[in-house]
Design a protein around this motif. Structure first.
Motif, PDB file in Angstrom:
ATOM      1  N   GLY A 148      44.077  -3.494  32.618  1.00 55.27           N
ATOM      2  CA  GLY A 148      43.677  -3.593  31.216  1.00 55.27           C
ATOM      3  C   GLY A 148      42.657  -4.691  30.997  1.00 55.27           C
ATOM      4  O   GLY A 148      41.682  -4.516  30.249  1.00 55.27           O
ATOM      5  N   GLN A 149      42.865  -5.852  31.643  1.00 55.67           N
ATOM      6  CA  GLN A 149      41.897  -6.946  31.527  1.00 55.67           C
ATOM      7  C   GLN A 149      40.528  -6.520  32.058  1.00 55.67           C
ATOM      8  O   GLN A 149      39.491  -6.779  31.429  1.00 55.67           O
ATOM      9  CB  GLN A 149      42.374  -8.172  32.316  1.00 55.67           C
ATOM     10  CG  GLN A 149      43.395  -9.046  31.624  1.00 55.67           C
ATOM     11  CD  GLN A 149      43.362 -10.474  32.141  1.00 55.67           C
ATOM     12  OE1 GLN A 149      42.402 -11.206  31.918  1.00 55.67           O
ATOM     13  NE2 GLN A 149      44.421 -10.867  32.825  1.00 55.67           N
ATOM     14  N   ILE A 150      40.527  -5.885  33.216  1.00 59.46           N
ATOM     15  CA  ILE A 150      39.259  -5.459  33.817  1.00 59.46           C
ATOM     16  C   ILE A 150      38.572  -4.425  32.937  1.00 59.46           C
ATOM     17  O   ILE A 150      37.345  -4.470  32.739  1.00 59.46           O
ATOM     18  CB  ILE A 150      39.495  -4.906  35.234  1.00 59.46           C
ATOM     19  CG1 ILE A 150      40.001  -6.019  36.151  1.00 59.46           C
ATOM     20  CG2 ILE A 150      38.215  -4.300  35.796  1.00 59.46           C
ATOM     21  CD1 ILE A 150      40.447  -5.535  37.524  1.00 59.46           C
ATOM     22  N   VAL A 153      36.836  -6.176  30.093  1.00 62.07           N
ATOM     23  CA  VAL A 153      35.626  -6.855  30.559  1.00 62.07           C
ATOM     24  C   VAL A 153      34.497  -5.844  30.763  1.00 62.07           C
ATOM     25  O   VAL A 153      33.353  -6.069  30.338  1.00 62.07           O
ATOM     26  CB  VAL A 153      35.900  -7.609  31.882  1.00 62.07           C
ATOM     27  CG1 VAL A 153      34.587  -8.077  32.521  1.00 62.07           C
ATOM     28  CG2 VAL A 153      36.811  -8.805  31.630  1.00 62.07           C
ATOM     29  N   LEU A 154      34.825  -4.724  31.382  1.00 55.72           N
ATOM     30  CA  LEU A 154      33.805  -3.699  31.623  1.00 55.72           C
ATOM     31  C   LEU A 154      33.296  -3.110  30.314  1.00 55.72           C
ATOM     32  O   LEU A 154      32.081  -2.906  30.149  1.00 55.72           O
ATOM     33  CB  LEU A 154      34.380  -2.594  32.511  1.00 55.72           C
ATOM     34  CG  LEU A 154      34.741  -2.998  33.949  1.00 55.72           C
ATOM     35  CD1 LEU A 154      35.304  -1.798  34.704  1.00 55.72           C
ATOM     36  CD2 LEU A 154      33.539  -3.573  34.678  1.00 55.72           C
ATOM     37  N   ASP A 155      34.203  -2.849  29.382  1.00 51.83           N
ATOM     38  CA  ASP A 155      33.788  -2.292  28.088  1.00 51.83           C
ATOM     39  C   ASP A 155      32.838  -3.246  27.372  1.00 51.83           C
ATOM     40  O   ASP A 155      31.825  -2.827  26.796  1.00 51.83           O
ATOM     41  CB  ASP A 155      35.011  -2.016  27.212  1.00 51.83           C
ATOM     42  CG  ASP A 155      35.814  -0.815  27.691  1.00 51.83           C
ATOM     43  OD1 ASP A 155      35.284  -0.026  28.498  1.00 51.83           O
ATOM     44  OD2 ASP A 155      36.974  -0.670  27.258  1.00 51.83           O
ATOM     45  N   LYS A 156      33.172  -4.527  27.428  1.00 54.57           N
ATOM     46  CA  LYS A 156      32.313  -5.532  26.779  1.00 54.57           C
ATOM     47  C   LYS A 156      30.954  -5.580  27.464  1.00 54.57           C
ATOM     48  O   LYS A 156      29.902  -5.593  26.797  1.00 54.57           O
ATOM     49  CB  LYS A 156      32.988  -6.899  26.838  1.00 54.57           C
ATOM     50  CG  LYS A 156      32.206  -8.027  26.178  1.00 54.57           C
ATOM     51  CD  LYS A 156      33.010  -9.332  26.238  1.00 54.57           C
ATOM     52  CE  LYS A 156      32.257 -10.484  25.588  1.00 54.57           C
ATOM     53  NZ  LYS A 156      33.068 -11.743  25.609  1.00 54.57           N
ATOM     54  N   GLY A 157      30.962  -5.599  28.796  1.00 58.25           N
ATOM     55  CA  GLY A 157      29.709  -5.660  29.535  1.00 58.25           C
ATOM     56  C   GLY A 157      28.845  -4.429  29.330  1.00 58.25           C
ATOM     57  O   GLY A 157      27.617  -4.521  29.219  1.00 58.25           O
ATOM     58  N   LYS A 158      29.490  -3.270  29.262  1.00 57.90           N
ATOM     59  CA  LYS A 158      28.740  -2.021  29.034  1.00 57.90           C
ATOM     60  C   LYS A 158      28.120  -2.004  27.641  1.00 57.90           C
ATOM     61  O   LYS A 158      26.987  -1.554  27.458  1.00 57.90           O
ATOM     62  CB  LYS A 158      29.671  -0.826  29.222  1.00 57.90           C
ATOM     63  CG  LYS A 158      30.109  -0.612  30.667  1.00 57.90           C
ATOM     64  CD  LYS A 158      31.194   0.451  30.789  1.00 57.90           C
ATOM     65  CE  LYS A 158      31.725   0.563  32.209  1.00 57.90           C
ATOM     66  NZ  LYS A 158      32.802   1.571  32.347  1.00 57.90           N
ATOM     67  N   VAL A 167      30.835   2.199  36.076  1.00 63.48           N
ATOM     68  CA  VAL A 167      31.801   1.372  36.815  1.00 63.48           C
ATOM     69  C   VAL A 167      33.204   1.604  36.273  1.00 63.48           C
ATOM     70  O   VAL A 167      33.453   1.541  35.075  1.00 63.48           O
ATOM     71  CB  VAL A 167      31.435  -0.126  36.718  1.00 63.48           C
ATOM     72  CG1 VAL A 167      32.498  -0.974  37.445  1.00 63.48           C
ATOM     73  CG2 VAL A 167      30.058  -0.382  37.310  1.00 63.48           C
ATOM     74  N   ASP A 168      34.147   1.856  37.188  1.00 61.36           N
ATOM     75  CA  ASP A 168      35.535   2.142  36.834  1.00 61.36           C
ATOM     76  C   ASP A 168      36.420   0.951  37.186  1.00 61.36           C
ATOM     77  O   ASP A 168      36.240   0.311  38.234  1.00 61.36           O
ATOM     78  CB  ASP A 168      36.005   3.385  37.593  1.00 61.36           C
ATOM     79  CG  ASP A 168      37.470   3.685  37.359  1.00 61.36           C
ATOM     80  OD1 ASP A 168      37.792   4.256  36.293  1.00 61.36           O
ATOM     81  OD2 ASP A 168      38.294   3.335  38.227  1.00 61.36           O
ATOM     82  N   ALA A 169      37.401   0.645  36.336  1.00 59.08           N
ATOM     83  CA  ALA A 169      38.257  -0.526  36.528  1.00 59.08           C
ATOM     84  C   ALA A 169      39.066  -0.440  37.820  1.00 59.08           C
ATOM     85  O   ALA A 169      39.198  -1.431  38.553  1.00 59.08           O
ATOM     86  CB  ALA A 169      39.194  -0.690  35.330  1.00 59.08           C
ATOM     87  N   HIS A 170      39.631   0.729  38.109  1.00 51.08           N
ATOM     88  CA  HIS A 170      40.423   0.869  39.327  1.00 51.08           C
ATOM     89  C   HIS A 170      39.553   0.733  40.580  1.00 51.08           C
ATOM     90  O   HIS A 170      39.951   0.070  41.550  1.00 51.08           O
ATOM     91  CB  HIS A 170      41.147   2.223  39.340  1.00 51.08           C
ATOM     92  CG  HIS A 170      42.283   2.309  38.382  1.00 51.08           C
ATOM     93  ND1 HIS A 170      42.114   2.687  37.062  1.00 51.08           N
ATOM     94  CD2 HIS A 170      43.616   2.050  38.535  1.00 51.08           C
ATOM     95  CE1 HIS A 170      43.295   2.669  36.454  1.00 51.08           C
ATOM     96  NE2 HIS A 170      44.206   2.292  37.314  1.00 51.08           N
ATOM     97  N   GLU A 171      38.365   1.333  40.564  1.00 51.38           N
ATOM     98  CA  GLU A 171      37.463   1.221  41.708  1.00 51.38           C
ATOM     99  C   GLU A 171      37.039  -0.226  41.923  1.00 51.38           C
ATOM    100  O   GLU A 171      36.954  -0.708  43.057  1.00 51.38           O
ATOM    101  CB  GLU A 171      36.228   2.103  41.499  1.00 51.38           C
ATOM    102  CG  GLU A 171      36.493   3.597  41.597  1.00 51.38           C
ATOM    103  CD  GLU A 171      36.769   4.058  43.017  1.00 51.38           C
ATOM    104  OE1 GLU A 171      36.626   3.257  43.962  1.00 51.38           O
ATOM    105  OE2 GLU A 171      37.138   5.235  43.180  1.00 51.38           O
TER     106      GLU A 171
END
Length: 237
Positions: A148-150, A153-158, A167-171
């Motif tokens: 969830g944290q990752i 972070v990715l949503d914010k960066g995107k 980019v996927d959080a699990h990957e």
């Protein structure tokens, strides 16, 4: 040999259990068992040795955990729980995307370096094809907070155009752990084959920077601004 089933009624509780603090006793057993499993594996770990180090009887161990496999599952839950608890203090979503990714990478690297027994335990569970983790709902739930944290972070960066949309959080989590765990799990064989230093403080510092740099370059968008290093030191080469 598989331990016999132990009744758990209060009237049949071993006398020694009543004389000790239950949670303290269980914590002592788990810590010693963690060290024993990490050193000798599930099959090689010895319940008698764990009992002797804890200053208790083997019967008391199986009073709490019923069998060696249940003890191993409890040790896995404790070990993963320590990492997940530490991850909660990261607060990555409060950081700028680049700093968040670098902080995540450095934290993960530092945790694995400081806890080689944890890395060995993970390797042992992989030898057993993850069947013990598969039996623990608690362990499955533990993965949700860090993913969830990752994701945040990715949503914010995107949304800021700093991180690639695919980019996927699990990957990302897989990639980071592969980079981080290698220098602990494969350190001795790599050093022996290539005569390449992976153990000195200087080598670890260089690798720490490398992992953070690789992870950020993996996720960053072409539209992301040039790295300012966010105040992160780079060791001399």
């Amino acid at each position: 040999m598989k331990a016999a089933s132990v009744q758990t009624s209060a009237s049949e509780e071993p006398t020694k259990v009543r004389r000790r603090d239950r949670e303290k006793t269980k914590a002592e057993i788990l810590q010693i068992a963690f060290e024993e499993f990490a050193e000798n594996g599930l099959l090689g770990a010895n319940a008698d040795a764990i009992a002797a180090r804890a200053g208790i009887t083997k019967r008391l161990i199986f009073y709490y955990f019923n069998s060696k496999e249940e003890l191993f599952i409890a040790v896995l839950e404790m070990a993963y729980g320590r990492m997940r608890q530490a991850e909660e203090s990261l607060h990555l979503e409060a950081l700028a995307p680049e700093l968040a990714i670098r902080r995540l990478a450095e934290f993960t690297f530092d945790f694995h370096q400081a806890n080689p027994e944890f890395v060995r335990l993970v390797a042992i569970e992989n030898i057993h094809r993850g069947r013990h983790i598969g039996r623990s709902d608690k362990l499955k739930r533990m993965t949700r907070p860090i993913i969830g944290q990752i994701e945040r972070v990715l949503d914010k960066g995107k949304s800021l155009g700093a991180i690639r949309p695919e980019v996927d959080a699990h990957e990302l989590h897989v990639t980071l752990n592969a980079l981080s765990i290698f220098s602990v799990a494969n350190r001795h064989t790599f050093e022996a084959q290539f005569r390449w230093d992976m153990s000195s403080p200087e080598a670890k510092a260089r690798r720490r920077v490398e992992v953070a740099e690789v992870l950020w370059r993996y996720v960053r968008s072409d539209k992301a601004p040039a790295s300012t290093d966010q105040g992160l030191a780079r060791p001399e080469r």
